[in-house]
Enzyme design. Structure first.
Site, PDB file in Angstrom:
ATOM      1  CE  LYS A 279     100.584 -12.237  70.417  1.00  0.00           C
ATOM      2  NZ  LYS A 279      99.698 -11.954  71.712  1.00  0.00           N
ATOM      3  CG  ASP A 295     117.641 -14.454  76.090  1.00  0.00           C
ATOM      4  OD1 ASP A 295     116.689 -13.542  75.480  1.00  0.00           O
ATOM      5  OD2 ASP A 295     118.853 -14.187  75.410  1.00  0.00           O
ATOM      6  CG  HIS A 392      91.080 -10.957  74.022  1.00  0.00           C
ATOM      7  ND1 HIS A 392      92.295 -11.731  74.298  1.00  0.00           N
ATOM      8  CD2 HIS A 392      91.315  -9.843  73.321  1.00  0.00           C
ATOM      9  CE1 HIS A 392      93.120 -10.853  74.069  1.00  0.00           C
ATOM     10  NE2 HIS A 392      92.811  -9.604  73.389  1.00  0.00           N
TER      11      HIS A 392
HETATM   12  C1  MEV Z   1      96.365 -13.468  71.038  1.00  0.00           C
HETATM   13  O1  MEV Z   1      97.353 -13.171  71.930  1.00  0.00           O
HETATM   14  C2  MEV Z   1      96.528 -15.028  70.934  1.00  0.00           C
HETATM   15  C3  MEV Z   1      95.621 -15.494  70.061  1.00  0.00           C
HETATM   16  O2  MEV Z   1      95.496 -14.982  68.680  1.00  0.00           O
HETATM   17  C4  MEV Z   1      96.322 -16.829  69.502  1.00  0.00           C
HETATM   18  C5  MEV Z   1      95.499 -17.676  68.240  1.00  0.00           C
HETATM   19  O3  MEV Z   1      94.659 -17.080  67.420  1.00  0.00           O
HETATM   20  O4  MEV Z   1      95.632 -18.826  68.234  1.00  0.00           O
HETATM   21  C6  MEV Z   1      94.240 -16.006  70.518  1.00  0.00           C
END
Ligand code: MEV
Length: 440
Positions: A279, A295, A392
């Site tokens: 993700k 896309d 974050h």
């Molecule tokens: C957050 O959008 C993405 C992360 O969780 C990816 C990861 O944990 O490697 C920080």
């Protein structure tokens, strides 16, 4: 008032807006004013957006940012990113600068094959069908000649057509599988048009053939569609440096490299972690895919199927430490277009292409893969050193404050207040409430 409606798509835009706000909003004027806010006053520009989809009511904005200093194959790029998640662009830019000082990204397109199928049912003998199919193969090419003319002029077209027997999985199920080279276009319409012609050709040839019984002639075309799984439309991006160049404030280069390698290994063997890990890669990939008008659902779908190709969902990135060298790479399928679709229509997409120097599809595949690798590096570096929340939440601080209705002055205070601490959500809210209470 009814919440269901017939013939909605036939209403004018104003009628659609009126129906929506009067049915679903206590204060219809408030609903209307939100829609109006995002409306473009340039009528022509708005019309372009209106016509992308059916039932357009207004526009939906995402921030469009850039991550500079991406050195990829000795070329420096400023990469456009359209994304709402606070820390993604910052992390990409940080990782890009980190790797710029260590030789940058190397990227290569491994292959560019796209695939489509005519899925059909045939009640007869496979060998008979195969012999017949091979005998009429030229007709598939001949019947699609007018569809493929332009693509062939550009060096692409249909590269192979074959019959696949799927009887062992589903009785009487067969496929015409075709490979395509679509050069700088994603090729979905081109591929689907060719496939629908293949289906017509197959049906016509079987019907007029003398070798099939009446029952065998009753083939059923289930569907004709490209596959979004493109394991052979593949790109690799990688970085490498000497292990000692990875040293951090609190870790030697080797300690960092080994912990990083362990983190990749966890994402290789543990699907729960692999999903989050991938993700994070897609954070970097989707943002550029969207900014360049491609896309992202197709890219996402292919990436996850590829990640599960061994039978278990695993990390898309790999890492090795050998002879004091650290190497980290991403292999990912990516079907993109740099012509057609939104590329000539959406002003921001056009801007994104100019910013990137108008790349062709292969160059764009490499740029986007580098962005995904950078994002994964940034996430893993944070996770294995400071923890993810520090960076974050710093980026998320403004979102929380905006949600609380903070003034500019209050936002400035909070930026300084959390300069050297992790801004936890509860700490922000408590401090904010405390400040507001004091003011009263
Ligand atoms: C957050 O959008 C993405 C992360 O969780 C990816 C990861 O944990 O490697 C920080």
């Amino acid at each position: 008032m009814s919440k269901a409606i017939k013939g909605f798509s036939k209403l004018t835009k104003q009628e659609k807006i009126d129906w929506v706000v009067s049915n679903f909003f206590q204060d219809p004027e408030e609903g209307k004013s939100v829609l109006n806010q995002y409306w473009n006053s340039d009528e022509k520009l708005q019309q372009v957006h209106d016509e992308f989809i059916e039932n357009t009511l207004t526009n939906y904005y995402l921030p469009f940012g850039v991550a500079p200093n991406f050195l990829i194959n000795d070329e420096i790029y400023t990469i456009p990113m359209a994304i709402e998640e606070s820390s993604v662009v910052a992390a990409a830019a940080k990782a890009a600068s980190f790797w710029m000082a260590r030789g940058g990204f190397k990227a290569e397109v491994i292959s560019t094959k796209k695939i489509g199928h005519v899925h059909f049912v045939y009640y007869g003998d496979y060998d008979k069908l195969l012999k017949f199919f091979n005998g009429i193969k030229d007709k598939f090419y001949a019947d699609t000649e007018s569809i493929t003319t332009n693509m062939r002029k550009r060096g692409g077209g249909i590269t192979d057509i074959m019959l696949i027997n799927k009887n062992y999985e589903e009785p009487n199920y067969y496929q015409i599988k075709a490979n395509f080279e679509t050069i700088d276009s994603m090729g979905a319409n081109f591929i689907n048009t060719c496939l629908e012609q293949f289906a017509d050709t197959l049906q016509r040839e079987i019907e007029t053939s003398k070798i099939f019984t009446e029952e065998e002639k009753q083939i059923q075309i289930i569907m004709c569609i490209l596959s979004n799984y493109t394991p052979e439309c593949l790109v690799r991006a990688e970085v490498n440096c000497s292990v000692k160049e990875l040293a951090t404030e609190h870790m030697t280069g080797l300690e960092f490299a080994e912990k990083f390698e362990r983190a990749i290994h966890v994402a290789t063997i543990e699907p729960y972690r692999a999903t989050t890990h991938n993700k994070g890669i897609m954070n970097g990939i989707d943002a550029v895919v969207i900014a360049t008008g491609n896309d992202f659902r197709a890219v996402e779908a292919a990436a996850h199927t590829y990640a599960a190709r061994s039978g278990q969902y695993r990390s898309l990135t790999k890492c090795e430490i050998k002879n004091d060298q650290f190497r980290f790479w991403l292999d990912i399928p990516m079907a993109l277009g740099t012509v057609g679709g939104l590329t000539t229509l959406h002003p921001m997409v056009k801007f994104a292409y100019k910013l990137l120097g108008n790349p062709g599809a292969k160059e764009l595949m490499m740029i986007i893969a580098a962005s995904g690798l950078a994002q994964n590096f940034g996430a893993l570096k944070a996770l294995t050193t400071t923890g993810i929340q520090q960076g974050h939440m710093k980026m998320h601080l403004l979102n929380v404050l905006n949600g609380l209705g903070a003034t500019d002055q209050e936002k400035d205070f909070f930026k300084i207040y959390f300069k050297d601490k992790v801004p936890r959500h509860s700490d922000i809210v408590n401090k904010f409430n405390e400040m507001r209470a004091e003011k009263k």
